[in-house]
Structures are given as C-alpha cells and as structure tokens.
Scaffold this motif. Structure first.
Motif, PDB file in Angstrom:
ATOM      1  N   SER A 181       0.906  -1.077  -0.143  1.00  0.00           N
ATOM      2  CA  SER A 181      -0.026  -0.028   0.063  1.00  0.00           C
ATOM      3  C   SER A 181       0.792   0.948  -0.099  1.00  0.00           C
ATOM      4  O   SER A 181       1.887   0.950   0.212  1.00  0.00           O
ATOM      5  CB  SER A 181      -0.797   0.161   1.156  1.00  0.00           C
ATOM      6  N   PHE A 182       0.309   2.529  -0.282  1.00  0.00           N
ATOM      7  CA  PHE A 182       0.863   3.545  -0.264  1.00  0.00           C
ATOM      8  C   PHE A 182       1.684   3.736   0.880  1.00  0.00           C
ATOM      9  O   PHE A 182       2.943   4.125   1.130  1.00  0.00           O
ATOM     10  CB  PHE A 182       0.343   4.769  -0.970  1.00  0.00           C
ATOM     11  N   SER A 183       0.822   3.542   2.040  1.00  0.00           N
ATOM     12  CA  SER A 183       1.379   4.022   3.414  1.00  0.00           C
ATOM     13  C   SER A 183       2.462   2.900   3.794  1.00  0.00           C
ATOM     14  O   SER A 183       3.434   3.334   4.278  1.00  0.00           O
ATOM     15  CB  SER A 183       0.219   3.705   4.390  1.00  0.00           C
ATOM     16  N   GLU A 184       2.364   1.681   3.427  1.00  0.00           N
ATOM     17  CA  GLU A 184       3.454   0.886   3.730  1.00  0.00           C
ATOM     18  C   GLU A 184       4.769   1.161   2.910  1.00  0.00           C
ATOM     19  O   GLU A 184       5.680   1.247   3.644  1.00  0.00           O
ATOM     20  CB  GLU A 184       3.080  -0.491   3.209  1.00  0.00           C
ATOM     21  N   PHE A 185       4.452   1.541   1.788  1.00  0.00           N
ATOM     22  CA  PHE A 185       5.661   1.778   0.726  1.00  0.00           C
ATOM     23  C   PHE A 185       6.447   3.230   1.444  1.00  0.00           C
ATOM     24  O   PHE A 185       7.794   3.174   1.591  1.00  0.00           O
ATOM     25  CB  PHE A 185       5.289   2.140  -0.471  1.00  0.00           C
ATOM     26  N   ARG A 186       5.545   4.230   1.830  1.00  0.00           N
ATOM     27  CA  ARG A 186       6.130   5.278   2.630  1.00  0.00           C
ATOM     28  C   ARG A 186       6.774   5.273   3.669  1.00  0.00           C
ATOM     29  O   ARG A 186       8.042   5.740   3.688  1.00  0.00           O
ATOM     30  CB  ARG A 186       4.900   6.625   2.841  1.00  0.00           C
ATOM     31  N   ASN A 187       6.421   4.362   4.516  1.00  0.00           N
ATOM     32  CA  ASN A 187       6.747   4.064   5.759  1.00  0.00           C
ATOM     33  C   ASN A 187       7.927   3.122   5.938  1.00  0.00           C
ATOM     34  O   ASN A 187       8.849   3.106   6.599  1.00  0.00           O
ATOM     35  CB  ASN A 187       6.020   3.327   6.742  1.00  0.00           C
ATOM     36  N   ILE A 246       2.699  -0.495  -6.389  1.00  0.00           N
ATOM     37  CA  ILE A 246       2.250   0.340  -5.091  1.00  0.00           C
ATOM     38  C   ILE A 246       0.853   0.516  -5.339  1.00  0.00           C
ATOM     39  O   ILE A 246       0.265   0.913  -6.462  1.00  0.00           O
ATOM     40  CB  ILE A 246       2.901   1.703  -5.339  1.00  0.00           C
ATOM     41  N   TYR A 247      -0.079   0.356  -4.229  1.00  0.00           N
ATOM     42  CA  TYR A 247      -1.502   0.746  -4.249  1.00  0.00           C
ATOM     43  C   TYR A 247      -1.949   1.759  -3.360  1.00  0.00           C
ATOM     44  O   TYR A 247      -1.413   2.072  -2.408  1.00  0.00           O
ATOM     45  CB  TYR A 247      -2.262  -0.694  -3.637  1.00  0.00           C
ATOM     46  N   GLY A 278       1.169   2.401  -9.225  1.00  0.00           N
ATOM     47  CA  GLY A 278       2.430   2.465 -10.231  1.00  0.00           C
ATOM     48  C   GLY A 278       3.352   1.108  -9.708  1.00  0.00           C
ATOM     49  O   GLY A 278       2.856   0.635  -8.578  1.00  0.00           O
ATOM     50  N   ASP A 279       4.224   0.950 -10.456  1.00  0.00           N
ATOM     51  CA  ASP A 279       5.168  -0.099 -10.473  1.00  0.00           C
ATOM     52  C   ASP A 279       6.751   0.433 -10.187  1.00  0.00           C
ATOM     53  O   ASP A 279       7.034   1.318 -10.887  1.00  0.00           O
ATOM     54  CB  ASP A 279       5.114  -1.097 -11.481  1.00  0.00           C
TER      55      ASP A 279
END
Length: 75
Positions: free
Chosen positions: A5-11, A28-29, A36-37
């Motif tokens: 998820s976007f949050s998981e990716f950001r963190n 990324i979701y 995006g990939d």
C-alpha cells in the motif's frame, strides 16, 4: 512481484528500494487501486552504487575538486 500500500511503501521505502535493487518489482496501491510499479533499471543503465565516479574537467580544473574545496572552506 511484491505489493505494498502507499502507506506501507512510504513507511518502509528503504526495504522496497532494496528489493528493486536486487531485481524484484514492487506494485504500489492507493485505496486498493494500483498507482505504479517500481521496477529495476534496464541493464543499459548501471546500478548507481556500481557506477564509476565521474570527474568533470572544465578548462583546466576539476569541478569535483572545486566543490570539495568550497565545502572545506565553508562556502
């Protein structure tokens, strides 16, 4: 392909960039929809960690040495 998820990716961006650096893809979701990939660079672009250090020579002096000198002089 890894998914985040976007949050998981950001963190945990470093973790996902490490995966991509090893050749994996990450999708990324946001709100459950793919946005995006993150994919490794093509083989025609060398990985940034393995790139040779670039020296720039401008009419008799090296720009990299000028930058270092400026940093040492506190400019």
């Amino acid at each position: 392909m890894q998914e985040a998820s976007f949050s998981e990716f950001r963190n945990h961006a470093k973790h996902y960039f490490d995966l991509v650096e090893r050749g994996e893809k990450v999708r990324i979701y946001r709100n459950g929809k793919p946005i995006g990939d993150l994919v490794p660079c093509s083989s025609s672009h060398p990985p940034w960690k393995n790139s040779p250090k670039t020296r720039i020579n401008l009419e008799g002096f090296l720009l990299s040495e000028e930058i270092i000198a400026d940093r040492e002089n506190g400019r």
